[in-house]
Design an enzyme around this catalytic site. Structure first.
Site, mmCIF file in Angstrom:
data_model
loop_
_atom_site.group_PDB
_atom_site.id
_atom_site.type_symbol
_atom_site.label_atom_id
_atom_site.label_comp_id
_atom_site.label_asym_id
_atom_site.label_seq_id
_atom_site.Cartn_x
_atom_site.Cartn_y
_atom_site.Cartn_z
ATOM 1 N N ARG A 1 28.938 31.121 14.852
ATOM 2 C CA ARG A 1 27.871 30.120 14.725
ATOM 3 C C ARG A 1 26.508 30.716 15.085
ATOM 4 O O ARG A 1 26.302 31.908 14.882
ATOM 5 C CB ARG A 1 28.245 28.906 15.600
ATOM 6 C CG ARG A 1 29.582 28.287 15.193
ATOM 7 C CD ARG A 1 29.927 27.085 16.039
ATOM 8 N NE ARG A 1 28.938 26.034 15.893
ATOM 9 C CZ ARG A 1 28.857 24.969 16.703
ATOM 10 N NH1 ARG A 1 29.701 24.837 17.698
ATOM 11 N NH2 ARG A 1 27.937 24.062 16.502
ATOM 12 N N PRO B 1 29.622 18.465 28.465
ATOM 13 C CA PRO B 1 28.697 17.503 27.870
ATOM 14 C C PRO B 1 28.902 17.285 26.368
ATOM 15 O O PRO B 1 29.215 18.223 25.634
ATOM 16 C CB PRO B 1 27.315 18.112 28.132
ATOM 17 C CG PRO B 1 27.569 19.549 28.416
ATOM 18 C CD PRO B 1 28.926 19.614 29.058
ATOM 19 N N TYR C 1 33.603 19.820 14.694
ATOM 20 C CA TYR C 1 34.519 19.511 15.804
ATOM 21 C C TYR C 1 35.726 18.649 15.410
ATOM 22 O O TYR C 1 36.594 18.400 16.248
ATOM 23 C CB TYR C 1 33.740 18.826 16.937
ATOM 24 C CG TYR C 1 32.632 19.705 17.493
ATOM 25 C CD1 TYR C 1 32.926 20.913 18.125
ATOM 26 C CD2 TYR C 1 31.286 19.352 17.351
ATOM 27 C CE1 TYR C 1 31.930 21.740 18.614
ATOM 28 C CE2 TYR C 1 30.275 20.166 17.839
ATOM 29 C CZ TYR C 1 30.605 21.357 18.468
ATOM 30 O OH TYR C 1 29.608 22.172 18.947
ATOM 31 N N ARG D 1 31.057 13.077 16.518
ATOM 32 C CA ARG D 1 29.952 14.017 16.597
ATOM 33 C C ARG D 1 30.214 15.213 15.682
ATOM 34 O O ARG D 1 31.265 15.845 15.795
ATOM 35 C CB ARG D 1 29.879 14.478 18.053
ATOM 36 C CG ARG D 1 29.132 15.732 18.288
ATOM 37 C CD ARG D 1 29.541 16.345 19.624
ATOM 38 N NE ARG D 1 28.668 17.445 19.934
ATOM 39 C CZ ARG D 1 28.974 18.484 20.692
ATOM 40 N NH1 ARG D 1 30.159 18.552 21.253
ATOM 41 N NH2 ARG D 1 28.125 19.427 20.900
ATOM 42 N N ALA E 1 28.023 22.947 25.925
ATOM 43 C CA ALA E 1 26.730 23.656 25.897
ATOM 44 C C ALA E 1 26.476 24.461 27.174
ATOM 45 O O ALA E 1 25.766 25.474 27.143
ATOM 46 C CB ALA E 1 25.605 22.660 25.664
ATOM 47 N N ASN F 1 36.420 23.301 28.810
ATOM 48 C CA ASN F 1 35.492 23.469 27.694
ATOM 49 C C ASN F 1 34.124 23.091 28.258
ATOM 50 O O ASN F 1 33.797 21.914 28.337
ATOM 51 C CB ASN F 1 35.860 22.576 26.513
ATOM 52 C CG ASN F 1 34.914 22.804 25.327
ATOM 53 O OD1 ASN F 1 33.857 23.438 25.473
ATOM 54 N ND2 ASN F 1 35.282 22.291 24.164
ATOM 55 N N GLU G 1 39.211 29.185 29.214
ATOM 56 C CA GLU G 1 38.024 28.646 28.541
ATOM 57 C C GLU G 1 38.421 28.244 27.125
ATOM 58 O O GLU G 1 39.003 29.057 26.399
ATOM 59 C CB GLU G 1 36.949 29.739 28.529
ATOM 60 C CG GLU G 1 35.671 29.364 27.820
ATOM 61 C CD GLU G 1 34.695 30.551 27.748
ATOM 62 O OE1 GLU G 1 34.994 31.640 28.324
ATOM 63 O OE2 GLU G 1 33.642 30.396 27.112
HETATM 64 C C1 DQA Z 1 31.837 23.913 22.074
HETATM 65 C C2 DQA Z 1 30.867 24.961 21.507
HETATM 66 C C3 DQA Z 1 29.529 24.890 22.229
HETATM 67 O O1 DQA Z 1 28.635 25.861 21.706
HETATM 68 C C4 DQA Z 1 28.909 23.526 22.021
HETATM 69 O O2 DQA Z 1 27.692 23.424 22.733
HETATM 70 C C5 DQA Z 1 29.823 22.398 22.344
HETATM 71 C C6 DQA Z 1 31.249 22.520 22.022
HETATM 72 C C7 DQA Z 1 33.161 23.883 21.284
HETATM 73 O O3 DQA Z 1 34.106 23.269 21.788
HETATM 74 O O4 DQA Z 1 33.249 24.420 20.181
HETATM 75 O O5 DQA Z 1 29.389 21.339 22.797
HETATM 76 O O6 DQA Z 1 32.142 24.252 23.413
#
Ligand code: DQA
Length: 142
Positions: A104, A9, A22, A17, A74, A71, A95
């Site tokens: 974080r 998501p 990111y 975003r 969330a 990935n 992953e």
């Molecule tokens: C994420 C890290 C997650 O905590 C976050 O909710 C994301 C992106 C990342 O790629 O760093 O949506 O998976």
């Protein structure tokens, strides 16, 4: 050699975003890079993105692939359903997180997925997906 890449998501908003976290590469550009590298390595790669947990579970269960790169975004921190789907199919899974989830907020430090993943790449930006494709090739050739 077939791999499935799943973006969870909000990753449809990549490049727009929270760019400080990111980066500025769009999902379209990232997918192009993944497909180019796959072609170079002679890997057949299918890529999907969904904001819906059920759709991700369905894809993990029903698509034709030998290794999953995911990935879960969330859902990493909440989804027993995605964890169980990966365990149920029993295929190798990598992953990937663009950001370093351990640097974080506290809630991001828990991944339901890592226990069923072959390995995890976190904090190397979108490059993490390309490293995962290279690792996938090695794992599948073993
Ligand atoms: C994420 C890290 C997650 O905590 C976050 O909710 C994301 C992106 C990342 O790629 O760093 O949506 O998976």
């Amino acid at each position: 050699m077939k791999i499935l890449v799943i973006h969870g998501p909000n990753l449809n908003l990549l490049g727009r975003r929270e760019t400080g976290v990111y980066g500025s590469v769009s999902l379209e550009d990232l997918n192009r890079q993944i497909l180019e590298l796959s072609k170079e390595l002679d890997i057949h790669t299918e890529i999907i993105q969904s904001n819906s947990e059920g759709e991700l579970v369905d894809a993990i269960q029903s698509r034709d692939y030998a290794l999953l790169i995911i990935n879960p975004a969330a859902y990493t921190h909440t989804s027993v359903a995605i964890r169980d789907a990966i365990a149920a199919v029993g295929k190798p899974a990598i992953e990937v997180h663009i950001s370093n989830i351990y640097k974080r907020e506290e809630f991001r430090k828990k991944s339901f997925i890592s226990e069923v993943a072959t390995g995890q790449i976190s904090g190397l930006g979108v490059e993490g997906y390309l490293l995962a494709v290279r690792a996938a090739q090695k794992i599948l050739l073993q």
